[in-house]
Motif scaffolding. Structure first.
Motif, PDB file in Angstrom:
ATOM      1  N   SER A 119       8.108   3.867  -6.286  1.00 42.53           N
ATOM      2  CA  SER A 119       7.671   2.603  -5.708  1.00 42.53           C
ATOM      3  C   SER A 119       8.848   1.715  -5.341  1.00 42.53           C
TER       4      SER A 119
ATOM      5  N   THR B  56       1.844   9.012  -5.996  1.00 40.56           N
ATOM      6  CA  THR B  56       2.349  10.340  -5.672  1.00 40.56           C
ATOM      7  C   THR B  56       3.425  10.771  -6.658  1.00 40.56           C
TER       8      THR B  56
ATOM      9  N   THR C  95       0.831  -1.205   0.000  1.00 44.74           N
ATOM     10  CA  THR C  95       0.000   0.000   0.000  1.00 44.74           C
ATOM     11  C   THR C  95       0.866   1.256   0.000  1.00 44.74           C
TER      12      THR C  95
ATOM     13  N   LEU D 246      -0.703   9.846   2.921  1.00 43.84           N
ATOM     14  CA  LEU D 246      -0.341   9.054   1.750  1.00 43.84           C
ATOM     15  C   LEU D 246      -1.376   7.988   1.403  1.00 43.84           C
ATOM     16  N   THR D 247      -2.265   7.710   2.345  1.00 46.72           N
ATOM     17  CA  THR D 247      -3.170   6.585   2.157  1.00 46.72           C
ATOM     18  C   THR D 247      -4.381   6.979   1.320  1.00 46.72           C
ATOM     19  N   THR D 248      -4.659   6.173   0.315  1.00 49.47           N
ATOM     20  CA  THR D 248      -5.878   6.326  -0.470  1.00 49.47           C
ATOM     21  C   THR D 248      -6.534   4.952  -0.620  1.00 49.47           C
TER      22      THR D 248
ATOM     23  N   ALA E 264      -4.804   3.058  -3.445  1.00 53.75           N
ATOM     24  CA  ALA E 264      -3.524   2.444  -3.082  1.00 53.75           C
ATOM     25  C   ALA E 264      -3.734   1.200  -2.240  1.00 53.75           C
ATOM     26  N   TRP E 265      -4.678   1.276  -1.280  1.00 50.25           N
ATOM     27  CA  TRP E 265      -4.961   0.110  -0.429  1.00 50.25           C
ATOM     28  C   TRP E 265      -5.514  -1.039  -1.264  1.00 50.25           C
TER      29      TRP E 265
ATOM     30  N   THR F 146       2.480   1.559  -3.415  1.00 57.83           N
ATOM     31  CA  THR F 146       1.534   2.059  -4.417  1.00 57.83           C
ATOM     32  C   THR F 146       1.223   3.527  -4.193  1.00 57.83           C
ATOM     33  N   SER F 147       1.108   3.944  -2.919  1.00 64.34           N
ATOM     34  CA  SER F 147       0.858   5.355  -2.619  1.00 64.34           C
ATOM     35  C   SER F 147       1.992   6.225  -3.132  1.00 64.34           C
TER      36      SER F 147
END
Length: 391
Positions: free
Chosen positions: A263, A71, A63, A347-349, A352-353, A66-67
Protein backbone atom coordinates in the motif's frame (compact mmCIF):
# COMPACT_ATOMS: atom_id res chain seq x y z
CA UNK A 1 -46.26 57.52 24.57
CA UNK A 2 -44.91 58.08 28.09
CA UNK A 3 -41.19 58.49 28.75
CA UNK A 4 -41.16 55.52 31.13
CA UNK A 5 -42.58 53.30 28.43
CA UNK A 6 -39.95 54.48 25.99
CA UNK A 7 -37.15 53.85 28.47
CA UNK A 8 -38.44 50.37 29.28
CA UNK A 9 -38.69 49.31 25.63
CA UNK A 10 -36.27 46.52 24.70
CA UNK A 11 -33.19 47.72 22.89
CA UNK A 12 -32.92 44.53 20.79
CA UNK A 13 -35.02 41.59 19.94
CA UNK A 14 -33.40 38.19 19.51
CA UNK A 15 -35.26 35.15 18.32
CA UNK A 16 -34.50 32.18 20.57
CA UNK A 17 -34.52 29.84 17.61
CA UNK A 18 -35.28 29.71 13.93
CA UNK A 19 -38.99 29.54 13.16
CA UNK A 20 -39.84 25.87 12.99
CA UNK A 21 -43.06 25.96 11.01
CA UNK A 22 -44.41 22.46 10.55
CA UNK A 23 -41.04 20.78 11.02
CA UNK A 24 -38.12 20.90 13.43
CA UNK A 25 -35.14 23.24 13.42
CA UNK A 26 -32.92 20.98 11.34
CA UNK A 27 -35.64 20.51 8.74
CA UNK A 28 -35.97 24.29 8.46
CA UNK A 29 -32.21 24.60 7.95
CA UNK A 30 -32.31 21.98 5.21
CA UNK A 31 -35.24 23.68 3.49
CA UNK A 32 -33.45 27.03 3.67
CA UNK A 33 -30.29 25.51 2.14
CA UNK A 34 -32.23 23.73 -0.63
CA UNK A 35 -34.10 26.92 -1.45
CA UNK A 36 -30.82 28.79 -1.80
CA UNK A 37 -29.41 26.01 -4.00
CA UNK A 38 -32.46 26.24 -6.28
CA UNK A 39 -31.93 30.00 -6.58
CA UNK A 40 -28.35 29.49 -7.75
CA UNK A 41 -28.17 26.03 -9.39
CA UNK A 42 -25.18 26.90 -11.59
CA UNK A 43 -23.01 27.73 -8.57
CA UNK A 44 -24.11 24.52 -6.84
CA UNK A 45 -23.30 22.41 -9.90
CA UNK A 46 -19.87 23.98 -10.41
CA UNK A 47 -19.01 23.62 -6.72
CA UNK A 48 -20.11 20.00 -6.67
CA UNK A 49 -18.16 19.13 -9.82
CA UNK A 50 -14.99 20.82 -8.59
CA UNK A 51 -15.08 19.14 -5.19
CA UNK A 52 -16.18 15.81 -6.72
CA UNK A 53 -13.13 15.84 -9.01
CA UNK A 54 -10.85 16.23 -6.01
CA UNK A 55 -12.71 13.49 -4.11
CA UNK A 56 -12.49 11.20 -7.14
CA UNK A 57 -8.68 11.70 -7.31
CA UNK A 58 -8.27 10.78 -3.66
CA UNK A 59 -10.68 7.83 -3.88
CA UNK A 60 -8.95 6.42 -6.97
CA UNK A 61 -5.56 6.45 -5.26
CA UNK A 62 -6.98 5.03 -2.02
CA UNK A 63 -8.79 2.29 -3.95
CA UNK A 64 -5.62 1.33 -5.81
CA UNK A 65 -3.66 1.45 -2.57
CA UNK A 66 -6.19 -0.78 -0.80
CA UNK A 67 -6.26 -3.17 -3.78
CA UNK A 68 -2.49 -3.51 -3.61
CA UNK A 69 -2.67 -4.00 0.15
CA UNK A 70 -5.20 -6.81 -0.24
CA UNK A 71 -3.15 -8.30 -3.07
CA UNK A 72 0.04 -8.14 -1.02
CA UNK A 73 -1.52 -9.85 1.98
CA UNK A 74 -3.16 -12.54 -0.15
CA UNK A 75 0.03 -13.22 -2.10
CA UNK A 76 2.20 -13.70 0.99
CA UNK A 77 -0.44 -15.90 2.65
CA UNK A 78 -0.51 -17.94 -0.57
CA UNK A 79 3.26 -18.44 -0.26
CA UNK A 80 3.58 -19.12 3.46
CA UNK A 81 0.62 -21.31 4.28
CA UNK A 82 1.27 -22.33 7.88
CA UNK A 83 5.09 -22.04 7.72
CA UNK A 84 6.81 -20.03 10.44
CA UNK A 85 9.90 -19.00 8.45
CA UNK A 86 10.43 -18.01 4.83
CA UNK A 87 13.99 -18.32 3.49
CA UNK A 88 14.38 -16.32 0.27
CA UNK A 89 17.30 -16.25 -2.18
CA UNK A 90 19.96 -13.53 -2.25
CA UNK A 91 18.33 -12.14 -5.40
CA UNK A 92 15.08 -11.74 -3.47
CA UNK A 93 11.51 -12.10 -4.68
CA UNK A 94 9.16 -9.83 -6.59
CA UNK A 95 5.45 -9.49 -7.25
CA UNK A 96 4.52 -10.29 -10.86
CA UNK A 97 1.39 -8.31 -11.86
CA UNK A 98 0.66 -10.65 -14.76
CA UNK A 99 0.83 -13.81 -12.66
CA UNK A 100 -0.63 -11.94 -9.65
CA UNK A 101 1.74 -13.77 -7.32
CA UNK A 102 5.18 -13.58 -5.70
CA UNK A 103 8.00 -15.00 -7.80
CA UNK A 104 11.56 -15.97 -6.80
CA UNK A 105 14.40 -14.10 -8.51
CA UNK A 106 17.12 -16.65 -7.89
CA UNK A 107 17.98 -20.13 -6.61
CA UNK A 108 16.97 -20.97 -3.05
CA UNK A 109 19.85 -20.93 -0.52
CA UNK A 110 21.56 -24.25 0.17
CA UNK A 111 20.52 -24.93 3.77
CA UNK A 112 19.94 -27.95 5.95
CA UNK A 113 17.29 -27.39 8.64
CA UNK A 114 18.37 -28.52 12.14
CA UNK A 115 17.10 -31.74 13.70
CA UNK A 116 13.45 -31.50 14.59
CA UNK A 117 12.80 -28.79 12.02
CA UNK A 118 11.06 -29.39 8.69
CA UNK A 119 12.02 -27.61 5.51
CA UNK A 120 10.33 -27.64 2.10
CA UNK A 121 12.19 -26.27 -0.89
CA UNK A 122 9.74 -24.65 -3.31
CA UNK A 123 10.70 -23.93 -6.91
CA UNK A 124 9.06 -20.78 -8.28
CA UNK A 125 8.66 -19.19 -11.68
CA UNK A 126 6.23 -18.01 -14.36
CA UNK A 127 4.83 -19.99 -17.30
CA UNK A 128 2.38 -19.10 -20.04
CA UNK A 129 -0.94 -20.95 -20.28
CA UNK A 130 -3.44 -19.95 -22.97
CA UNK A 131 -1.86 -16.51 -23.18
CA UNK A 132 -2.02 -16.02 -19.39
CA UNK A 133 0.97 -15.58 -17.08
CA UNK A 134 0.75 -18.20 -14.35
CA UNK A 135 2.77 -18.59 -11.15
CA UNK A 136 4.21 -22.12 -11.11
CA UNK A 137 5.50 -23.73 -7.91
CA UNK A 138 6.78 -27.14 -6.99
CA UNK A 139 5.37 -29.44 -4.37
CA UNK A 140 6.47 -32.85 -3.20
CA UNK A 141 2.90 -33.48 -2.10
CA UNK A 142 1.49 -33.40 -5.67
CA UNK A 143 1.14 -36.79 -7.35
CA UNK A 144 2.60 -37.37 -10.79
CA UNK A 145 0.31 -36.22 -13.57
CA UNK A 146 -1.61 -33.78 -11.40
CA UNK A 147 -1.64 -30.02 -10.82
CA UNK A 148 -3.15 -28.11 -7.90
CA UNK A 149 -4.61 -24.74 -8.87
CA UNK A 150 -5.86 -22.02 -6.55
CA UNK A 151 -9.53 -21.19 -7.00
CA UNK A 152 -8.79 -17.68 -8.32
CA UNK A 153 -6.32 -19.03 -10.87
CA UNK A 154 -8.77 -21.74 -11.98
CA UNK A 155 -11.43 -19.08 -12.49
CA UNK A 156 -9.00 -16.90 -14.45
CA UNK A 157 -8.04 -19.81 -16.72
CA UNK A 158 -11.61 -21.10 -16.98
CA UNK A 159 -10.81 -24.67 -15.86
CA UNK A 160 -12.65 -26.93 -13.44
CA UNK A 161 -11.87 -29.73 -11.05
CA UNK A 162 -10.88 -32.92 -12.89
CA UNK A 163 -10.23 -31.28 -16.28
CA UNK A 164 -6.88 -31.62 -18.03
CA UNK A 165 -4.43 -28.86 -18.88
CA UNK A 166 -1.16 -28.96 -20.79
CA UNK A 167 1.85 -27.53 -18.97
CA UNK A 168 5.20 -27.62 -20.77
CA UNK A 169 3.94 -30.28 -23.14
CA UNK A 170 2.68 -32.49 -20.29
CA UNK A 171 -0.96 -33.23 -19.65
CA UNK A 172 -1.93 -32.70 -16.00
CA UNK A 173 -5.25 -33.32 -14.26
CA UNK A 174 -6.56 -30.27 -12.43
CA UNK A 175 -7.31 -30.23 -8.73
CA UNK A 176 -8.50 -27.03 -7.07
CA UNK A 177 -6.82 -26.39 -3.72
CA UNK A 178 -6.97 -23.16 -1.74
CA UNK A 179 -7.93 -19.75 -3.03
CA UNK A 180 -4.73 -18.35 -4.54
CA UNK A 181 -3.34 -17.45 -7.95
CA UNK A 182 -0.63 -20.16 -8.16
CA UNK A 183 -0.35 -23.63 -9.63
CA UNK A 184 1.57 -26.37 -7.83
CA UNK A 185 3.03 -29.26 -9.83
CA UNK A 186 5.42 -32.13 -9.05
CA UNK A 187 8.98 -30.97 -8.43
CA UNK A 188 10.37 -32.67 -11.54
CA UNK A 189 7.84 -30.87 -13.75
CA UNK A 190 8.52 -27.53 -12.10
CA UNK A 191 12.30 -27.88 -12.46
CA UNK A 192 11.96 -28.59 -16.17
CA UNK A 193 9.96 -25.39 -16.64
CA UNK A 194 11.39 -22.80 -14.21
CA UNK A 195 14.81 -24.17 -13.24
CA UNK A 196 16.14 -23.94 -9.69
CA UNK A 197 14.74 -20.55 -8.71
CA UNK A 198 12.76 -20.73 -5.48
CA UNK A 199 12.74 -20.45 -1.68
CA UNK A 200 12.44 -22.51 1.48
CA UNK A 201 9.47 -22.80 3.80
CA UNK A 202 10.63 -23.87 7.24
CA UNK A 203 8.44 -25.29 10.00
CA UNK A 204 9.45 -25.18 13.65
CA UNK A 205 9.47 -28.29 15.87
CA UNK A 206 6.13 -29.32 17.32
CA UNK A 207 5.17 -27.16 20.28
CA UNK A 208 7.62 -24.37 19.40
CA UNK A 209 5.65 -22.77 16.56
CA UNK A 210 4.99 -19.51 18.43
CA UNK A 211 8.44 -18.95 19.92
CA UNK A 212 9.76 -15.47 19.19
CA UNK A 213 13.36 -16.60 18.61
CA UNK A 214 12.73 -19.09 15.81
CA UNK A 215 14.44 -16.98 13.15
CA UNK A 216 17.52 -16.38 15.30
CA UNK A 217 17.77 -20.09 16.09
CA UNK A 218 17.52 -21.14 12.45
CA UNK A 219 19.78 -18.30 11.34
CA UNK A 220 22.45 -19.41 13.77
CA UNK A 221 22.20 -22.99 12.51
CA UNK A 222 22.33 -22.22 8.76
CA UNK A 223 24.38 -19.01 8.80
CA UNK A 224 21.79 -16.64 7.37
CA UNK A 225 20.57 -13.26 8.67
CA UNK A 226 16.93 -12.87 9.66
CA UNK A 227 14.36 -10.09 9.94
CA UNK A 228 10.65 -9.74 10.77
CA UNK A 229 10.44 -6.70 8.47
CA UNK A 230 9.35 -7.51 4.88
CA UNK A 231 10.68 -4.15 3.67
CA UNK A 232 14.23 -5.41 4.28
CA UNK A 233 15.68 -7.01 1.14
CA UNK A 234 18.44 -9.65 1.00
CA UNK A 235 22.05 -8.63 0.47
CA UNK A 236 22.79 -9.48 -3.20
CA UNK A 237 26.30 -10.51 -2.14
CA UNK A 238 24.99 -12.75 0.62
CA UNK A 239 23.46 -16.21 0.55
CA UNK A 240 19.87 -15.32 1.36
CA UNK A 241 17.59 -13.98 4.08
CA UNK A 242 15.20 -15.49 6.62
CA UNK A 243 11.87 -13.70 7.00
CA UNK A 244 10.46 -14.25 10.47
CA UNK A 245 6.66 -14.48 10.24
CA UNK A 246 6.21 -15.08 13.98
CA UNK A 247 8.66 -12.85 15.84
CA UNK A 248 9.07 -9.09 15.71
CA UNK A 249 7.47 -6.32 17.71
CA UNK A 250 4.23 -4.43 17.33
CA UNK A 251 0.63 -5.48 16.86
CA UNK A 252 0.89 -6.20 13.12
CA UNK A 253 1.46 -9.67 11.70
CA UNK A 254 4.02 -10.32 8.99
CA UNK A 255 1.23 -10.53 6.42
CA UNK A 256 -0.16 -7.15 7.52
CA UNK A 257 3.30 -5.58 7.33
CA UNK A 258 3.69 -6.97 3.83
CA UNK A 259 0.27 -5.56 2.96
CA UNK A 260 1.25 -2.12 4.30
CA UNK A 261 4.44 -2.28 2.24
CA UNK A 262 2.41 -2.78 -0.95
CA UNK A 263 0.00 0.00 0.00
CA UNK A 264 2.80 2.42 0.87
CA UNK A 265 4.32 2.07 -2.58
CA UNK A 266 1.16 3.59 -4.04
CA UNK A 267 0.54 6.37 -1.52
CA UNK A 268 4.20 7.46 -1.62
CA UNK A 269 4.30 7.46 -5.42
CA UNK A 270 3.36 10.20 -7.88
CA UNK A 271 -0.25 9.01 -7.62
CA UNK A 272 -0.23 9.73 -3.90
CA UNK A 273 1.13 13.22 -4.54
CA UNK A 274 -1.54 13.87 -7.15
CA UNK A 275 -4.28 12.81 -4.73
CA UNK A 276 -2.92 15.13 -2.04
CA UNK A 277 -2.79 18.05 -4.46
CA UNK A 278 -6.29 17.19 -5.66
CA UNK A 279 -7.62 17.18 -2.10
CA UNK A 280 -6.04 20.59 -1.49
CA UNK A 281 -7.56 21.96 -4.68
CA UNK A 282 -10.96 20.64 -3.65
CA UNK A 283 -10.66 22.49 -0.35
CA UNK A 284 -9.68 25.72 -2.15
CA UNK A 285 -12.65 25.33 -4.52
CA UNK A 286 -15.00 24.81 -1.56
CA UNK A 287 -13.76 27.85 0.36
CA UNK A 288 -13.80 30.03 -2.77
CA UNK A 289 -17.32 28.98 -3.63
CA UNK A 290 -18.69 29.68 -0.17
CA UNK A 291 -16.75 32.93 0.08
CA UNK A 292 -18.37 34.09 -3.15
CA UNK A 293 -21.79 33.04 -1.83
CA UNK A 294 -21.25 35.01 1.38
CA UNK A 295 -20.18 38.12 -0.51
CA UNK A 296 -23.20 37.93 -2.78
CA UNK A 297 -25.64 37.55 0.13
CA UNK A 298 -24.04 39.97 2.55
CA UNK A 299 -27.08 42.28 2.66
CA UNK A 300 -29.35 39.32 3.36
CA UNK A 301 -27.17 38.21 6.24
CA UNK A 302 -26.79 41.80 7.42
CA UNK A 303 -30.56 41.95 7.92
CA UNK A 304 -30.52 38.60 9.75
CA UNK A 305 -27.70 39.75 12.03
CA UNK A 306 -29.44 43.03 12.80
CA UNK A 307 -32.51 41.18 14.18
CA UNK A 308 -30.45 38.80 16.32
CA UNK A 309 -29.99 35.82 13.97
CA UNK A 310 -26.20 36.01 13.67
CA UNK A 311 -25.71 32.47 14.99
CA UNK A 312 -28.28 31.10 12.60
CA UNK A 313 -26.23 32.44 9.68
CA UNK A 314 -23.51 29.99 10.64
CA UNK A 315 -25.96 27.12 10.90
CA UNK A 316 -27.38 27.93 7.46
CA UNK A 317 -23.97 27.75 5.88
CA UNK A 318 -22.96 24.60 7.74
CA UNK A 319 -26.03 22.78 6.44
CA UNK A 320 -25.60 24.15 2.94
CA UNK A 321 -21.93 23.17 2.85
CA UNK A 322 -22.82 19.70 4.18
CA UNK A 323 -25.29 19.23 1.32
CA UNK A 324 -22.74 20.37 -1.26
CA UNK A 325 -20.05 18.05 0.11
CA UNK A 326 -22.43 15.10 0.44
CA UNK A 327 -23.54 15.37 -3.19
CA UNK A 328 -19.92 15.92 -4.30
CA UNK A 329 -18.81 12.89 -2.28
CA UNK A 330 -21.42 10.62 -3.88
CA UNK A 331 -20.58 11.86 -7.38
CA UNK A 332 -16.83 11.60 -6.71
CA UNK A 333 -16.73 8.07 -5.26
CA UNK A 334 -19.08 6.69 -7.95
CA UNK A 335 -16.92 8.26 -10.68
CA UNK A 336 -13.78 6.92 -9.01
CA UNK A 337 -15.18 3.39 -8.80
CA UNK A 338 -16.16 3.46 -12.47
CA UNK A 339 -12.76 4.83 -13.52
CA UNK A 340 -10.75 2.23 -11.59
CA UNK A 341 -13.01 -0.62 -12.77
CA UNK A 342 -12.50 0.44 -16.39
CA UNK A 343 -8.75 1.08 -16.23
CA UNK A 344 -7.49 -1.71 -13.93
CA UNK A 345 -10.29 -4.26 -13.56
CA UNK A 346 -7.87 -6.98 -12.45
CA UNK A 347 -7.08 -5.07 -9.25
CA UNK A 348 -10.47 -3.56 -8.54
CA UNK A 349 -12.77 -5.12 -5.97
CA UNK A 350 -15.88 -3.81 -4.26
CA UNK A 351 -14.07 -4.19 -0.93
CA UNK A 352 -11.13 -2.05 -2.06
CA UNK A 353 -13.46 0.61 -3.49
CA UNK A 354 -15.55 0.68 -0.29
CA UNK A 355 -12.45 1.01 1.89
CA UNK A 356 -11.05 3.75 -0.35
CA UNK A 357 -14.38 5.61 -0.19
CA UNK A 358 -14.46 5.24 3.60
CA UNK A 359 -10.96 6.71 3.95
CA UNK A 360 -11.93 9.64 1.72
CA UNK A 361 -15.07 10.24 3.79
CA UNK A 362 -12.89 10.93 6.82
CA UNK A 363 -11.79 14.23 5.24
CA UNK A 364 -15.30 15.51 4.52
CA UNK A 365 -16.46 16.76 7.95
CA UNK A 366 -13.38 18.94 8.40
CA UNK A 367 -13.59 20.27 4.84
CA UNK A 368 -17.30 21.03 5.14
CA UNK A 369 -16.99 22.76 8.52
CA UNK A 370 -13.93 24.80 7.62
CA UNK A 371 -15.36 25.56 4.17
CA UNK A 372 -18.34 27.19 5.88
CA UNK A 373 -16.58 28.65 8.91
CA UNK A 374 -13.88 30.59 7.08
CA UNK A 375 -16.24 32.70 4.91
CA UNK A 376 -18.93 33.13 7.59
CA UNK A 377 -16.34 34.07 10.22
CA UNK A 378 -15.20 36.91 7.98
CA UNK A 379 -18.82 37.94 7.55
CA UNK A 380 -19.66 37.93 11.25
CA UNK A 381 -16.61 40.02 12.11
CA UNK A 382 -18.36 43.00 10.47
CA UNK A 383 -21.09 45.10 12.03
CA UNK A 384 -24.62 44.50 10.68
CA UNK A 385 -24.84 48.08 9.47
CA UNK A 386 -21.72 47.67 7.33
CA UNK A 387 -23.23 44.55 5.74
CA UNK A 388 -26.23 46.59 4.65
CA UNK A 389 -24.14 49.15 2.76
CA UNK A 390 -24.23 49.09 -1.03
CA UNK A 391 -21.03 48.13 -2.81
Amino acid sequence: MEASQVNNAPTSIRSPQIPTGTGNTFACLVRFALANIRRRPERFILSVLGIALAIACVTIVRTISTSFAITGEDSVIDVLGDAQLWVVPAAGVHYDPGAQALIADGPAPAIAPPDGWTGARVLSGVVELDGQSVSLRSSDQIASGEAALGAQLAARLGVRQGESITVGGQGLRVGIVGDGQSMAVPTAVARSLVGDNGWWLVYAPSGAEQRRDLAQTLGGAVGLPSTPDPSVTPDPKGDGLIYDTVGGSGPLTFEQKFSALFSGKVTSSALGLISTVGLGLGFVIAVSSFLAAVTERRREFGIMSSIGLADEVLYFFLVESAIVFLVAYIVGVVAAGAAVALVIPSLTTVTAWAQGAAVTAMFLPAMAIVGALVPVHRLLQQRPVSLLEER
